[in-house]
Design a protein around this motif. Structure first.
Motif, short mmCIF file in Angstrom:
data_model
loop_
_atom_site.label_atom_id
_atom_site.label_comp_id
_atom_site.label_asym_id
_atom_site.label_seq_id
_atom_site.Cartn_x
_atom_site.Cartn_y
_atom_site.Cartn_z
N CYS A 29 0.85 -1.20 0.00
CA CYS A 29 0.00 0.00 0.00
C CYS A 29 0.88 1.25 0.00
O CYS A 29 0.87 2.02 0.97
CB CYS A 29 -0.93 0.00 1.21
SG CYS A 29 -0.07 -0.24 2.79
N PRO A 30 1.60 1.50 -1.11
CA PRO A 30 2.51 2.65 -1.13
C PRO A 30 1.81 3.98 -0.89
O PRO A 30 2.40 4.91 -0.35
CB PRO A 30 3.13 2.59 -2.53
CG PRO A 30 2.35 1.58 -3.30
CD PRO A 30 1.67 0.69 -2.34
N ARG B 46 -7.58 -9.30 7.87
CA ARG B 46 -8.20 -9.22 6.55
C ARG B 46 -7.70 -7.94 5.87
O ARG B 46 -7.53 -6.92 6.52
CB ARG B 46 -9.73 -9.19 6.70
CG ARG B 46 -10.29 -10.51 7.15
CD ARG B 46 -11.63 -10.37 7.85
NE ARG B 46 -11.50 -10.08 9.26
CZ ARG B 46 -12.52 -9.88 10.09
NH1 ARG B 46 -13.74 -9.94 9.64
NH2 ARG B 46 -12.30 -9.62 11.37
N ILE B 47 -7.50 -8.02 4.56
CA ILE B 47 -6.97 -6.87 3.80
C ILE B 47 -7.81 -6.70 2.54
O ILE B 47 -8.14 -7.69 1.88
CB ILE B 47 -5.51 -7.10 3.39
CG1 ILE B 47 -4.62 -7.30 4.63
CG2 ILE B 47 -4.98 -5.94 2.55
CD1 ILE B 47 -3.19 -7.69 4.30
N SER B 48 -8.14 -5.45 2.25
CA SER B 48 -8.85 -5.19 0.99
C SER B 48 -8.63 -3.76 0.56
O SER B 48 -8.15 -2.91 1.34
CB SER B 48 -10.36 -5.43 1.16
OG SER B 48 -10.92 -4.40 1.92
N ASP B 49 -9.00 -3.48 -0.69
CA ASP B 49 -9.02 -2.09 -1.13
C ASP B 49 -10.43 -1.53 -1.04
O ASP B 49 -10.74 -0.48 -1.60
CB ASP B 49 -8.43 -1.93 -2.54
CG ASP B 49 -8.88 -2.99 -3.53
OD1 ASP B 49 -9.90 -3.67 -3.25
OD2 ASP B 49 -8.23 -3.14 -4.58
N ALA B 50 -11.30 -2.21 -0.29
CA ALA B 50 -12.66 -1.74 -0.02
C ALA B 50 -12.66 -0.84 1.22
O ALA B 50 -11.65 -0.67 1.89
CB ALA B 50 -13.58 -2.94 0.21
N ARG B 51 -13.84 -0.28 1.50
CA ARG B 51 -14.08 0.37 2.79
C ARG B 51 -14.78 -0.64 3.69
O ARG B 51 -15.06 -1.76 3.30
CB ARG B 51 -14.99 1.59 2.62
CG ARG B 51 -14.42 2.69 1.77
CD ARG B 51 -15.43 3.83 1.57
NE ARG B 51 -16.65 3.34 0.95
CZ ARG B 51 -17.86 3.35 1.48
NH1 ARG B 51 -18.06 3.86 2.69
NH2 ARG B 51 -18.91 2.88 0.84
N PHE C 19 -7.48 -2.64 -8.91
CA PHE C 19 -8.11 -2.53 -10.23
C PHE C 19 -7.31 -1.62 -11.16
O PHE C 19 -7.37 -1.75 -12.38
CB PHE C 19 -9.54 -1.98 -10.06
CG PHE C 19 -10.43 -2.18 -11.24
CD1 PHE C 19 -11.07 -3.40 -11.46
CD2 PHE C 19 -10.66 -1.16 -12.16
CE1 PHE C 19 -11.91 -3.59 -12.55
CE2 PHE C 19 -11.50 -1.34 -13.25
CZ PHE C 19 -12.12 -2.56 -13.44
N VAL C 20 -6.57 -0.68 -10.59
CA VAL C 20 -5.76 0.21 -11.44
C VAL C 20 -4.28 -0.19 -11.39
O VAL C 20 -3.41 0.56 -11.80
CB VAL C 20 -5.93 1.70 -11.05
CG1 VAL C 20 -7.38 2.13 -11.20
CG2 VAL C 20 -5.43 1.99 -9.64
N GLY C 21 -4.00 -1.38 -10.87
CA GLY C 21 -2.64 -1.89 -10.90
C GLY C 21 -1.85 -1.68 -9.63
O GLY C 21 -0.62 -1.82 -9.62
N GLY C 22 -2.53 -1.34 -8.52
CA GLY C 22 -1.84 -1.24 -7.23
C GLY C 22 -1.24 -2.59 -6.86
O GLY C 22 -1.67 -3.64 -7.37
N ALA D 184 -2.82 -6.10 -6.52
CA ALA D 184 -3.13 -6.90 -7.71
C ALA D 184 -2.08 -7.98 -7.95
O ALA D 184 -2.33 -8.94 -8.68
CB ALA D 184 -3.23 -5.99 -8.94
N LEU D 185 -0.91 -7.81 -7.35
CA LEU D 185 0.21 -8.73 -7.63
C LEU D 185 0.36 -9.81 -6.56
O LEU D 185 1.17 -10.73 -6.71
CB LEU D 185 1.51 -7.92 -7.73
CG LEU D 185 1.44 -6.68 -8.65
CD1 LEU D 185 2.76 -5.93 -8.63
CD2 LEU D 185 1.05 -7.07 -10.07
N LEU D 186 -0.39 -9.69 -5.49
CA LEU D 186 -0.30 -10.67 -4.39
C LEU D 186 -0.92 -12.00 -4.83
O LEU D 186 -1.93 -12.02 -5.54
CB LEU D 186 -1.04 -10.10 -3.17
CG LEU D 186 -0.89 -10.87 -1.87
CD1 LEU D 186 0.54 -10.77 -1.33
CD2 LEU D 186 -1.88 -10.33 -0.83
N ARG D 187 -0.32 -13.10 -4.37
CA ARG D 187 -0.86 -14.43 -4.70
C ARG D 187 -1.13 -15.22 -3.43
O ARG D 187 -0.44 -15.03 -2.41
CB ARG D 187 0.13 -15.19 -5.57
CG ARG D 187 0.26 -14.58 -6.94
CD ARG D 187 1.18 -15.39 -7.82
NE ARG D 187 1.33 -14.73 -9.12
CZ ARG D 187 2.27 -15.01 -9.99
NH1 ARG D 187 3.17 -15.97 -9.73
NH2 ARG D 187 2.34 -14.38 -11.14
#
Ligand code: FES
Length: 577
Positions: A387-388, A470-475, A493-496, A499-502
């Motif tokens: 989360c830069p 728990r982690i998300s880009d939601a509220r 969704f914009v490439g943060g 998106a790269l975590l597996r």
């Protein structure tokens, strides 16, 4: 102090000139049954009402409008009710957040385009406070905010129920088979007992407290329960006061200053605010030209104790108790030396003057600084390779054992995928697993839904676990709780980097260091980034297209770029018609 005269009222542009256009305006007012002396030379007050039959939190607004109008008339003004977009939290799909900016745009344009000298903004359900305030800031006419007020405490079978919080709690018990259908229906019927907003310190109460602390409401108005007779009196007071504000030319730019925004942030932290406060406060401040940042909020959070013992951060009480204990004025009195009390407010007085005489009547509800609920403020801002541009967590509402945590990620790309998994009793998962939901941010959600309190998988609930990282880009809803990292920015969704975590990657949270990282080598992250493909846009037409093209990320407040105060031409109305 009177600055305006009947000739210099904004509405005089519509009604005073002896020309054909003004003839039309006057004749149409007469069509409504008003004589010229009813509206000419008087402050015309727009009462912006977010009532609708599907906004249960504002169901008392139809009556309150009459109280406001009474107050305006008593003070010599002329009130007109104007319907506003009613963004309700309970029914709006995909999420009310999609429409906060639409409400802000509508508010600004309705004010700008009509003969209004001042406005009373009637809101309360989550997004309505920031939406109305953001729009009114940009419109720039005198305004006063009338908060809907919290509903009464919930009640079922002798137990007090809190909005949201108890719904999640009893839902988990139902999923675990610990309560009967009859009990579940009892909770359903008892958890929302009156008009008004959610009565925990959720987003609604947080945002109305922020408006109060910014100086935009009558002092302490945000704490008055919706159905208390004091709420009617406060509504009439709003009508009287806004009329005076017009003559005084007391505009929002004189109230919403850098110091006022910081006051609001400090008060929010002391109340145990909703995580949504971060997004809305930044957006509101930016409309006023104040550059409040995530780092500012983290610093204020570190230095502000949480003293409101109100759920979900507090353990025992609800907003009704908070009001009886003295309400927001009493809380602000406790932290007065941390506030800039010289800030001007809608009363025309300073914040310090408004706090004179405020008292705490129950020091278990509103704690002294020597006995806080939580020694720091309720929110913390994280940064790291996941989360830069920041992420938010509410430490006060989660199990402290997660403050330092390392565990394998279990990643979901969509809400339906996640939902199916959590109901799978054979899901392979341990209490150390870090559940991740992505594509749930402002563009990915779409609209930044409140999905961040991911449900605890059944497999863990049955083992007795009620929290996990728990982690998300939601509220998440302000009434939610748990070890939930939210608002990860930039969103996946914009490439943060989310998106790269597996699944299986190790994730580390270090709250003391304010870090959130995936323990994946840099070169591997770079390879995944090179292979990442942007998903198709969520919308192909309509408002959603505009939303997707112009919404900013969570750390910027999610306002539209073209609505921010520093976009192109200065704020103001083009006086060319
Ligand atoms: Fe309106 Fe919670 S649903 S405030």
């Amino acid at each position: 102090m009177t600055k305006k005269t009947p000739d210099t009222l904004r509405s005089a542009r519509w009604f005073a000139p002896d020309d054909l256009r003004s003839f039309g305006h006057r004749s149409r007012m007469m069509q409504l049954g008003y004589a010229e002396e009813d509206f000419r030379g008087r402050p015309i007050i727009g009462v912006l009402n977010t009532w609708s039959e599907l906004n249960t939190c504002h169901s008392h607004f139809r009556e309150r409008v009459q109280d406001v109008k009474r107050g305006v008339a008593q003070a010599g003004g002329f009130a007109v009710e104007m319907p506003s977009l009613s963004v309700d939290e309970s029914f709006t799909k995909p999420t009310s957040m999609l429409y906060r900016n639409l409400l802000a745009m509508e508010t600004e344009e309705m004010i700008r385009s009509h003969p209004l000298d001042g406005v009373v903004l009637m809101g309360g359900c989550d997004k309505t406070t920031p939406g109305l305030v953001m729009g009114a800031i940009s419109a720039g006419v005198p305004m006063i905010y009338l908060p809907a007020g919290p509903m009464l405490r919930g009640n079922y079978a002798g137990k007090i129920l809190g909005s949201g919080s108890d719904a999640w709690k009893y839902w988990d018990e139902r999923r675990a088979g610990n309560i009967t259908d009859e009990e579940w229906l009892g909770v359903q019927g008892g958890i929302a007992r009156s008009a008004g907003t959610c009565m925990t310190m959720g987003t609604a109460s947080t945002m109305t407290a922020i408006a109060d602390a910014m100086g935009l409401t009558l002092p302490g108005a945000s704490s008055i329960p919706a159905v208390d007779s004091g709420h009617m009196r406060m509504s009439a007071d709003c009508g009287r006061r806004i009329t005076e504000m017009v003559w005084e030319d007391l505009t929002p730019d004189q109230i919403i200053t850098d110091a006022a925004c910081r006051n609001a942030a400090v008060v929010a932290m002391a109340t145990g605010c909703s995580t949504n406060a971060v997004v809305h406060l930044i957006a509101m401040a930016r409309r006023a030209g104040v550059n409040l940042t995530l780092d500012d909020l983290d610093a204020l959070g570190r230095s502000t104790p949480l003293i409101a013992n109100v759920r979900p951060s507090g353990k025992d009480y609800l907003m009704e108790d908070f009001y009886y204990a003295g309400g927001l004025r009493a809380l602000m009195k406790q932290i007065e030396d941390r506030l800039d009390t010289s800030c001007l407010t809608v009363t025309g007085k300073t914040m310090g003057e408004n706090l004179e005489g405020a008292q705490v009547f129950n020091d278990d509800v509103i704690r002294p600084l020597s006995n806080p609920v939580y020694k720091e403020g309720s929110l913390a801002v994280l940064r790291g390779n996941l989360c830069p541009d920041g992420a938010v967590i509410k430490p006060a509402a989660c199990d402290p054992k997660y403050y330092q945590h390392e565990g394998p990620a279990l990643v979901f790309d969509s809400y339906p995928e996640m939902k199916a998994a959590v109901d799978d009793e054979d899901l392979e998962i341990t209490p150390d697993t870090v559940m991740v939901l992505r594509n749930a941010g402002p563009q990915g959600g779409p609209g930044f839904p409140e999905w961040g309190m991911l449900p605890i998988p059944k497999a863990l609930i049955k083992q007795g676990h009620r929290d996990m990282l728990r982690i998300s880009d939601a509220r998440m809803s302000g009434t939610s709780y748990g070890a939930c990292v939210l608002h990860v920015a930039p969103e996946s969704f914009v490439g943060g980097p989310l998106a790269l975590l597996r699944t299986g990657d190790i994730v580390r949270l270090d709250l003391d260091a304010r870090r959130l990282d995936m323990l994946v080598p840099e070169e591997e992250i770079a390879a995944r980034r090179a292979a990442w493909k942007a998903p198709e846009p969520r919308f192909g037409r309509g408002y959603g297209v505009m939303f997707s093209r112009h919404v900013s990320q969570a750390d910027q407040g999610c306002d539209f770029d073209f609505l921010q105060s520093d976009y192109g031409r200065p704020t103001g109305e083009p006086d060319i018609f």
